[in-house]
Design a protein around this motif. Sequence first.
Motif, PDB file in Angstrom:
ATOM      1  N   LYS A   1      55.564  21.479  40.991  1.00  0.00           N
ATOM      2  CA  LYS A   1      54.154  21.890  39.904  1.00  0.00           C
ATOM      3  C   LYS A   1      52.563  21.969  40.145  1.00  0.00           C
ATOM      4  N   VAL A   2      52.415  22.105  41.482  1.00  0.00           N
ATOM      5  CA  VAL A   2      51.126  22.099  41.800  1.00  0.00           C
ATOM      6  C   VAL A   2      51.040  23.053  41.652  1.00  0.00           C
ATOM      7  N   SER A   3      49.162  22.837  40.933  1.00  0.00           N
ATOM      8  CA  SER A   3      48.795  24.598  40.496  1.00  0.00           C
ATOM      9  C   SER A   3      48.174  25.390  41.568  1.00  0.00           C
ATOM     10  N   GLU A   4      47.701  26.360  41.973  1.00  0.00           N
ATOM     11  CA  GLU A   4      46.944  26.840  42.721  1.00  0.00           C
ATOM     12  C   GLU A   4      45.585  25.997  43.111  1.00  0.00           C
ATOM     13  N   ASP A   5      45.529  26.071  44.726  1.00  0.00           N
ATOM     14  CA  ASP A   5      43.649  25.273  44.744  1.00  0.00           C
ATOM     15  C   ASP A   5      42.651  25.952  44.791  1.00  0.00           C
ATOM     16  N   CYS A   6      43.265  26.756  44.665  1.00  0.00           N
ATOM     17  CA  CYS A   6      42.248  28.241  44.593  1.00  0.00           C
ATOM     18  C   CYS A   6      42.395  29.363  44.049  1.00  0.00           C
ATOM     19  N   ILE A   7      41.796  29.840  43.216  1.00  0.00           N
ATOM     20  CA  ILE A   7      41.752  31.458  42.363  1.00  0.00           C
ATOM     21  C   ILE A   7      40.007  32.167  42.948  1.00  0.00           C
ATOM     22  N   GLU A   8      40.667  33.175  42.424  1.00  0.00           N
ATOM     23  CA  GLU A   8      39.641  34.434  42.154  1.00  0.00           C
ATOM     24  C   GLU A   8      39.067  35.277  40.847  1.00  0.00           C
ATOM     25  N   ILE A   9      37.416  34.672  40.697  1.00  0.00           N
ATOM     26  CA  ILE A   9      37.125  35.653  39.478  1.00  0.00           C
ATOM     27  C   ILE A   9      36.186  36.558  40.084  1.00  0.00           C
ATOM     28  N   HIS A  10      36.175  38.457  39.921  1.00  0.00           N
ATOM     29  CA  HIS A  10      35.535  38.809  40.033  1.00  0.00           C
ATOM     30  C   HIS A  10      34.951  38.599  41.499  1.00  0.00           C
ATOM     31  N   HIS A  11      33.753  38.166  41.590  1.00  0.00           N
ATOM     32  CA  HIS A  11      33.029  38.387  43.122  1.00  0.00           C
ATOM     33  C   HIS A  11      33.210  36.766  43.354  1.00  0.00           C
ATOM     34  N   LEU A  12      33.665  35.626  42.440  1.00  0.00           N
ATOM     35  CA  LEU A  12      33.996  33.842  42.469  1.00  0.00           C
ATOM     36  C   LEU A  12      34.877  34.015  43.343  1.00  0.00           C
ATOM     37  N   LYS A  13      35.351  33.068  44.448  1.00  0.00           N
ATOM     38  CA  LYS A  13      36.116  31.922  44.970  1.00  0.00           C
ATOM     39  C   LYS A  13      35.496  30.807  44.383  1.00  0.00           C
TER      40      LYS A  13
END
Length: 224
Positions: free
Chosen positions: A120-132
């Motif tokens: 059930k571990v969520s992602e450590d990193c996500i990307e939003i537009h130009h942001l990581k």
Amino acid sequence: MTNTILYIEDDTEIGTFTKAFLESKGFEIIWLKSSYDHEKYVEKADLVLLDIMIPGLDGFTVGQRIKKRNAETPLLLQTARTSIEDKLKGLNFADDYITKPFHPEELAARIDILLRRFDKVSEDCIEIHHLKVNIKEKRLINVEKDEEILLTEKQLKIFFYLLRHPNQILTKEQIYEMVWERTFIEGDKTLMVHIRHLRQKIEKDPNNPKIVETIRGIGYRIRQ
């Protein structure tokens, strides 16, 4: 996007500290001070953190009911009781057991282990537009410039509170009262000023924001 913990604890001092600590680790916390109405929140939780001595049904009874209906939801018991009988009783249904007083980092480690065990571990990193965005470390990187964006404490709280509710409109009152922990007074421009400064750091064009959107007359949201 981020893991949600249902936290049932009636001690206000312990609960306030634990909730703040776990939120600092990137978790979303639903905190109840009794066993009443816990059923309506269990389905939303990735993990249940349950104290044994609580108003209403005791933690043993609540925990057994939760695991019977939601076997795939990890359950971590916490208690001041130290007898081996209580521990064995709890481990008959719970997935782990931690005794008060405990170090908060130990609690976080046990939660992480359970979430991984139950996948059930969520992602450590996500990307939003130009942001990581690194969720656990609460760091923002401008991918196009390969630069870290440094936010103030309040800007971080605002950004990650919005991020925990992607595509959901949050009112000015909700955001203000969560970040500043006091009642919002209509007409107060504090949040608006902080949003403006946040946009200056994270948006390509702060005057035409694509990440933190204003919903006129209501509040803000992050679009993913």
